[in-house]
Design an enzyme around this catalytic site. Structure first.
Site, PDB file in Angstrom:
ATOM      1  N   ARG A   1      -1.143  -2.155 -18.650  1.00 33.28           N
ATOM      2  CA  ARG A   1      -2.428  -1.450 -18.672  1.00 33.28           C
ATOM      3  C   ARG A   1      -2.405  -0.370 -17.600  1.00 33.28           C
ATOM      4  O   ARG A   1      -2.115  -0.639 -16.439  1.00 33.28           O
ATOM      5  CB  ARG A   1      -3.580  -2.402 -18.342  1.00 33.28           C
ATOM      6  CG  ARG A   1      -3.657  -3.633 -19.180  1.00 33.28           C
ATOM      7  CD  ARG A   1      -5.058  -4.198 -19.162  1.00 33.28           C
ATOM      8  NE  ARG A   1      -5.890  -3.366 -20.001  1.00 33.28           N
ATOM      9  CZ  ARG A   1      -5.843  -3.397 -21.331  1.00 33.28           C
ATOM     10  NH1 ARG A   1      -5.071  -4.210 -21.965  1.00 33.28           N
ATOM     11  NH2 ARG A   1      -6.612  -2.592 -22.031  1.00 33.28           N
TER      12      ARG A   1
ATOM     13  N   LYS B   1      -1.089   1.134 -25.018  1.00 36.56           N
ATOM     14  CA  LYS B   1      -1.403   1.047 -26.454  1.00 36.56           C
ATOM     15  C   LYS B   1      -0.087   1.149 -27.234  1.00 36.56           C
ATOM     16  O   LYS B   1       0.767   0.296 -27.060  1.00 36.56           O
ATOM     17  CB  LYS B   1      -2.452   2.089 -26.810  1.00 36.56           C
ATOM     18  CG  LYS B   1      -3.781   1.810 -26.074  1.00 36.56           C
ATOM     19  CD  LYS B   1      -4.888   2.793 -26.333  1.00 36.56           C
ATOM     20  CE  LYS B   1      -6.118   2.440 -25.501  1.00 36.56           C
ATOM     21  NZ  LYS B   1      -7.175   3.467 -25.611  1.00 36.56           N
TER      22      LYS B   1
ATOM     23  N   ASP C   1      -5.864  14.114 -25.306  1.00 32.95           N
ATOM     24  CA  ASP C   1      -5.848  12.719 -24.852  1.00 32.95           C
ATOM     25  C   ASP C   1      -5.063  11.924 -25.893  1.00 32.95           C
ATOM     26  O   ASP C   1      -5.571  11.610 -26.964  1.00 32.95           O
ATOM     27  CB  ASP C   1      -7.292  12.227 -24.734  1.00 32.95           C
ATOM     28  CG  ASP C   1      -7.392  10.763 -24.324  1.00 32.95           C
ATOM     29  OD1 ASP C   1      -6.349  10.080 -24.291  1.00 32.95           O
ATOM     30  OD2 ASP C   1      -8.523  10.310 -24.038  1.00 32.95           O
TER      31      ASP C   1
ATOM     32  N   TYR D   1       0.855  -1.198   0.000  1.00 30.16           N
ATOM     33  CA  TYR D   1       0.000   0.000   0.000  1.00 30.16           C
ATOM     34  C   TYR D   1       0.884   1.237   0.000  1.00 30.16           C
ATOM     35  O   TYR D   1       1.801   1.338   0.803  1.00 30.16           O
ATOM     36  CB  TYR D   1      -0.875   0.021   1.261  1.00 30.16           C
ATOM     37  CG  TYR D   1      -2.334  -0.067   0.900  1.00 30.16           C
ATOM     38  CD1 TYR D   1      -2.934   0.956   0.159  1.00 30.16           C
ATOM     39  CD2 TYR D   1      -3.097  -1.173   1.240  1.00 30.16           C
ATOM     40  CE1 TYR D   1      -4.259   0.861  -0.210  1.00 30.16           C
ATOM     41  CE2 TYR D   1      -4.430  -1.258   0.867  1.00 30.16           C
ATOM     42  CZ  TYR D   1      -5.004  -0.242   0.142  1.00 30.16           C
ATOM     43  OH  TYR D   1      -6.312  -0.323  -0.237  1.00 30.16           O
TER      44      TYR D   1
ATOM     45  N   GLU E   1      -0.456   4.795  -0.561  1.00 26.90           N
ATOM     46  CA  GLU E   1      -1.278   5.998  -0.772  1.00 26.90           C
ATOM     47  C   GLU E   1      -0.435   7.240  -0.564  1.00 26.90           C
ATOM     48  O   GLU E   1       0.347   7.326   0.384  1.00 26.90           O
ATOM     49  CB  GLU E   1      -2.447   6.005   0.217  1.00 26.90           C
ATOM     50  CG  GLU E   1      -3.506   4.972  -0.128  1.00 26.90           C
ATOM     51  CD  GLU E   1      -4.524   4.814   0.985  1.00 26.90           C
ATOM     52  OE1 GLU E   1      -4.144   4.944   2.156  1.00 26.90           O
ATOM     53  OE2 GLU E   1      -5.697   4.552   0.676  1.00 26.90           O
TER      54      GLU E   1
ATOM     55  N   THR F   1      -3.189   6.519 -21.994  1.00 31.00           N
ATOM     56  CA  THR F   1      -3.030   5.162 -21.494  1.00 31.00           C
ATOM     57  C   THR F   1      -1.545   4.839 -21.649  1.00 31.00           C
ATOM     58  O   THR F   1      -0.823   5.523 -22.371  1.00 31.00           O
ATOM     59  CB  THR F   1      -3.814   4.145 -22.345  1.00 31.00           C
ATOM     60  OG1 THR F   1      -3.351   4.244 -23.696  1.00 31.00           O
ATOM     61  CG2 THR F   1      -5.295   4.400 -22.308  1.00 31.00           C
TER      62      THR F   1
HETATM   63  C1  LIG Z   1      -8.312   3.717 -24.845  1.00 30.35           C
HETATM   64  C2  LIG Z   1      -8.668   5.130 -24.613  1.00 30.35           C
HETATM   65  C3  LIG Z   1      -9.080   5.584 -23.350  1.00 30.35           C
HETATM   66  C4  LIG Z   1      -9.431   4.644 -22.219  1.00 30.35           C
HETATM   67  O1  LIG Z   1      -8.422   3.892 -21.713  1.00 30.35           O
HETATM   68  P1  LIG Z   1      -8.770   2.688 -20.711  1.00 30.35           P
HETATM   69  O2  LIG Z   1      -7.418   2.299 -20.206  1.00 30.35           O
HETATM   70  O3  LIG Z   1      -9.441   1.650 -21.510  1.00 30.35           O
HETATM   71  O4  LIG Z   1      -9.628   3.222 -19.629  1.00 30.35           O
HETATM   72  C5  LIG Z   1      -9.285   6.940 -23.186  1.00 30.35           C
HETATM   73  N1  LIG Z   1      -9.110   7.801 -24.197  1.00 30.35           N
HETATM   74  C6  LIG Z   1      -8.744   7.399 -25.434  1.00 30.35           C
HETATM   75  C7  LIG Z   1      -8.575   8.407 -26.512  1.00 30.35           C
HETATM   76  C8  LIG Z   1      -8.515   6.052 -25.678  1.00 30.35           C
HETATM   77  O5  LIG Z   1      -8.186   5.662 -26.909  1.00 30.35           O
END
Ligand SMILES: *Cc1c(COP(=O)(O)O)cnc(C)c1O
Length: 424
Positions: free
Chosen positions: A239, A233, A203, A56, A58, A230
């Site tokens: 993840r 990807k 994003d 933990y 936090e 994220t």
């Molecule tokens: C994949 C994605 C997310 C969400 O990511 P998670 O890890 O699945 O919650 C948010 N914004 C964009 C643009 C994405 O492609």
């Protein structure tokens, strides 16, 4: 490839072991074209499966709620420093558990209930978390959308965006997408945000690896204030999520406070250790080669789809993903195409296209991309062949023989290009 043996799971839990072995086989024997997926290194997996999961922690490095943080502080600090360097940020929060969590924390940190966000329409490539009505966040904040001016070129309607921004006075102008194949005009986004006094947020979930590897422009170089992402990807980490702030300390502090204690509890320190390892990999020169190859490979697939006269939304690709109108061009639905290709060993997803004439559960398009197959070692030649095989399967869908031939060629490609344990 040296197979991990999962000895303890095998002895102790037959059911989970069987599922795990099934997934090992599925990943090894099929081609992963879902553009949000990738294969991580064995080093990232080791970190992700490490004993840091026991702890933990936090709080943040140097200011934790519990004791025993000598080593959690080390790994979180490494992750933060590497993230800052990779993206040219002054501040990084590596604790968000995923991309959606990162976006929610970002909204709550920067907005008051009822405030307005100007984001990309989902059917034009935006993400669910950018204000789709099915998400709960839309009950708290007001989302207004912009779209492409012309789905054939993919150009965003910046004039309309500016008009809307002047009218609704958003607090955030949000760029970013999960199904948009072209590059955005970042300078225009920032100029619209500045004009109406909004914070410019991008994003970068889908293209983080391209940016880190120098194969795509960095929105921070154009004045964006905040980036959410994220890490799993194109960035090829575990993840998870992350929030980066270019230079504004007030914003960075609001974000830290909102991630914890505002919304989350204890950070997943095993994942943060894995993020640190993945960011280390992304700093190597070989990651630059990887990021460039992702784009070259997507272009190679684009070329085949264009040659075969299949309509691509946005007219092609500047990044790692493509969106094809299979309903318009080949007369089968996205769902049918997804299932058919799954049967021959190609995994991708059905996807709505701009102003789709069909519903979201069985839309007109398929979305696919090259991050995972590029990790596997595919170059332009193999990617062009995969594109040909996809089209062959979709066109000859009623011929069992044709489908069997495609399936066996895909299987052979998978054997020639096994999933690597580490990256040169
Ligand atoms: C994949 C994605 C997310 C969400 O990511 P998670 O890890 O699945 O919650 C948010 N914004 C964009 C643009 C994405 O492609």
């Amino acid at each position: 490839m040296k197979k991990p043996r999962y000895e303890h799971i095998r002895k102790q839990d037959k059911q989970v072991y069987a599922a795990l072995m099934g997934e090992e086989k599925r990943e090894a024997e099929g081609l992963e074209l879902i553009p949000s997926e990738n294969y991580v290194s064995q080093a990232v997996r080791e970190a992700n499966a490490s004993i840091f999961t026991n702890k933990y922690s936090e709080g943040y490095p140097g200011r934790r709620y519990y004791g025993g943080q000598q080593y959690t502080d080390v790994v979180e600090t490494i992750a933060i420093e590497r993230a800052k360097k990779l993206f040219g940020a002054k501040y990084a929060n590596v604790q968000p558990l995923g991309g959606a969590n990162a976006n929610i924390a970002m909204y709550f940190a920067l907005l008051k209930p009822g405030d307005t966000v100007l984001g990309m329409d989902l059917s034009h490539g935006g993400h669910l978390t950018h204000g789709h009505p099915v998400t709960y966040i839309t009950k708290i904040f007001n989302f207004v959308r912009y779209k492409m001016k012309d789905p054939e070129t993919g150009e965003i309607d910046y004039d309309d965006m500016r008009r809307v921004a002047r009218k609704v006075k958003p607090k955030i102008v949000l760029a970013g997408f999960s199904a948009y194949p072209r590059e955005l005009d970042y300078a225009k986004f920032v100029s619209i945000a500045r004009e109406v006094g909004a914070i410019a947020v991008m994003d970068i979930a889908h293209i983080a690896g391209l940016i880190a590897g120098g194969a795509a422009k960095n929105p921070f170089d154009y004045g964006f204030d905040v980036m959410t992402t994220t890490t799993h990807k194109t960035l090829r980490g575990p993840r998870g999520g992350m929030i980066l702030t270019r230079e504004n300390e007030t914003i960075a502090k609001q974000i830290d406070k909102m991630v914890f204690p505002g919304l989350q509890g204890g950070p997943h320190m095993n994942t943060i250790a894995a993020k640190a390892v993945a960011f280390g990999e992304a700093m190597k020169p070989s990651f630059k080669t990887y990021a460039k190859q992702i784009r070259k490979n997507a272009k190679a697939m684009e070329k085949v789809f264009k040659r075969e006269k299949i309509r691509l939304i946005g007219g092609g690709t500047d990044n790692h993903l493509l969106l094809a109108d299979v309903y318009g061009s080949l007369g089968l639905t996205g769902k049918e195409a997804e299932r058919l290709l799954d049967d021959v060993g190609i995994t991708l997803n059905k996807n709505a296209i701009a102003d789709d004439v069909r519903g979201p559960l069985d839309p007109s398009g398929i979305r696919f991309g090259t991050p995972a197959i590029t990790t596997r070692g595919f170059k332009e030649k193999e990617c062009a062949r995969v594109a040909e095989l996809m089209i062959e399967a979709l066109r000859n869908r009623s011929s069992r023989r044709a489908l069997a031939a495609v399936r066996s060629e895909i299987r052979a490609m998978c054997r020639t290009f096994p999933i690597p344990d580490s990256f040169r």
